[in-house]
Design an enzyme around this catalytic site. Structure first.
Site, short mmCIF file in Angstrom:
data_model
loop_
_atom_site.label_atom_id
_atom_site.label_comp_id
_atom_site.label_asym_id
_atom_site.label_seq_id
_atom_site.Cartn_x
_atom_site.Cartn_y
_atom_site.Cartn_z
N ASP A 168 -9.36 -6.16 -4.69
CA ASP A 168 -8.97 -4.86 -4.13
C ASP A 168 -9.77 -3.75 -4.80
OD1 ASP A 168 -7.67 -2.59 -3.17
OD2 ASP A 168 -5.67 -3.44 -3.38
N ARG A 171 -11.56 6.59 9.83
CA ARG A 171 -11.15 5.18 9.85
C ARG A 171 -12.27 4.28 9.33
NH1 ARG A 171 -7.00 1.79 9.33
NH2 ARG A 171 -6.94 0.13 10.88
N HIS A 184 -8.22 -5.18 -0.32
CA HIS A 184 -6.91 -4.56 -0.20
C HIS A 184 -6.09 -5.14 0.96
CE1 HIS A 184 -3.92 -1.41 -0.67
NE2 HIS A 184 -4.08 -1.04 0.59
N ASP A 185 -6.75 -5.46 2.04
CA ASP A 185 -6.04 -5.94 3.23
C ASP A 185 -5.51 -7.36 3.09
OD1 ASP A 185 -6.02 -3.73 4.82
OD2 ASP A 185 -7.84 -4.24 5.91
N SER A 202 0.84 -1.19 0.00
CA SER A 202 0.00 0.00 0.00
C SER A 202 0.88 1.25 0.00
CB SER A 202 -0.97 -0.04 1.18
OG SER A 202 -1.99 0.92 1.04
#
Length: 401
Positions: free
Chosen positions: A348, A254, A381-382, A182
């Protein structure tokens, strides 16, 4: 901009009452590491003044870092691991008084793992502008007050130049590999371009060659969520008592970000329309389980991060464009000399696979050809923090090349 704690980098789950109770009490105004706090596994290097792309100079700069393994007599076995937006130098190790979260890559870095600390000397700095020991907005400026919003605008290139200075202070002239995911992967690309003689291999995980308008837009609403919190006070909140800092705005940012890092299919599968408790969320003062899940992680985040730092680092990500001033992305990639791994994730939705495809096609030294290594995952994405087996296999191929 991904979750960077072991507890967060797992499949989504219902937040139990016990887990929610673990966040009881008023959150501090900032979750930054401050002078006088427990040091833990951190080490510090002073790199002096840092000249920035903006023309400003950041004075008396310090980088916090952690290390594992032993540097060889020839100094040829060093690997630099670079973290994402909400990470820090604590790649491996338990949580404790000095480290609010356990290490964020325990399945990748360690003895016998993909980045084997019995073989490699691994160093991980906290990024310039971060909030866990390196100079950032929560640090004291020369006037002995926190920098706050006075902290200068940083680019990804500024941060990499600070990392290069850090490496030289450690006496490392060349890394066997520079690895990051990232935001960390943005730094990796800049390392290969700015300091080609200092990089033998690079691993670019889940990042584009340039931040797109869509990604900048997603980032901008998170910044605005923080700035519009009345408790932000124009960035001058460091003297606020517990509970009176900009925690609502930071937690909201967040929550927004987490929706980019995971996938609709995972959230739908894990939560569906389930309730958090016996109270009906349809007018009965109850909540849907997915709401409590986002709330919990947003509130948890405020206890380990700083609102001003979040803005500085997000803006740095917006600056990312390896082609800027270099004749475009293709020309910048073609000039990279390092052997390279480019990895993307099929689900993602923050940094889609097309970005990694562009990088892989343009790098002349790819160890896997002109297409990226693709990880198939439901975690979006994670996945680079979660899918250890796939990430380990790809890194193993790079380090063996």
């Amino acid at each position: 901009m991904d979750w960077q704690t072991t507890a967060d980098a797992v499949p989504a789950s219902i937040v139990t009452e016990a887990r929610a109770a673990s966040l009881a009490g008023r959150a501090p105004a900032t979750g930054a590491w401050r002078e006088g706090d427990a040091v833990g596994d951190r080490r510090f290097v002073n790199i002096g003044d840092v000249a920035l792309e903006s023309g400003r100079v950041l004075p008396s700069t310090r980088i916090a870092y952690e290390q594992w393994g032993t540097l060889s007599p020839a100094r040829d076995n060093a690997i630099l691991v670079l973290h994402a937006l909400t990470g820090d130098s604590h790649v491996v190790g338990p949580a404790g008084p000095a480290h609010p979260s356990a290490g964020w890559w325990p399945g990748i870095v360690g003895p016998g793992l993909a980045i084997d600390t019995d073989r490699w000397f691994v160093v991980a700095p906290n990024v310039l502008g971060g909030c866990q020991g390196s100079t950032g907005p929560a640090s004291l400026a020369p006037d002995r007050a926190e920098w706050g919003i006075r902290f200068p605008f940083l680019t990804i290139r500024d941060q990499v130049r600070a990392q290069i200075a850090f490496a030289r202070e450690l006496g490392i002239e060349r890394f066997a590999a520079v690895v990051g995911g990232s935001m960390g992967a943005m730094h990796v690309l800049e390392w290969a371009i700015i300091a080609p003689d200092a990089v033998e291999r690079i691993a670019v995980l889940a990042a584009p060659a340039a931040t797109s308008a869509d990604q900048i837009a997603l980032n901008s609403v998170q910044i605005e969520a923080i700035r519009t919190d009345p408790a932000f006070r124009g960035g001058a909140f460091y003297d606020a008592p517990d509970g009176d800092g900009p925690t609502r705005g930071l937690a909201l940012a967040r929550r927004m970000a987490m929706l980019n890092y995971r996938t609709a299919s995972e959230l739908n599968q894990r939560f569906a329309r389930s309730w958090q408790s016996d109270l009906d969320p349809l007018g009965g003062d109850g909540r849907f389980a997915v709401e409590s899940y986002l709330d919990f992680h947003g509130n948890k985040f405020t206890r380990r991060f700083d609102a001003n730092s979040y803005i500085v680092l997000t803006q740095a990500m917006n600056s990312h464009d390896i082609g800027r001033g270099r004749g475009g992305v293709s020309a910048a990639l073609a000039a990279v000399e390092a052997r390279s791994l480019v990895l993307g994730i099929d689900s993602d939705r923050y940094f889609p696979l097309a970005g990694q495809a562009e990088i892989a096609a343009g790098l002349p030294g790819s160890v896997h050809g002109a297409s990226p290594v693709v990880v198939s995952s439901e975690y979006g994405h994670d996945a680079f923090l979660i899918e250890d087996d796939a990430i380990a296999a790809a890194l193993g191929g790079l380090l063996a090349a």
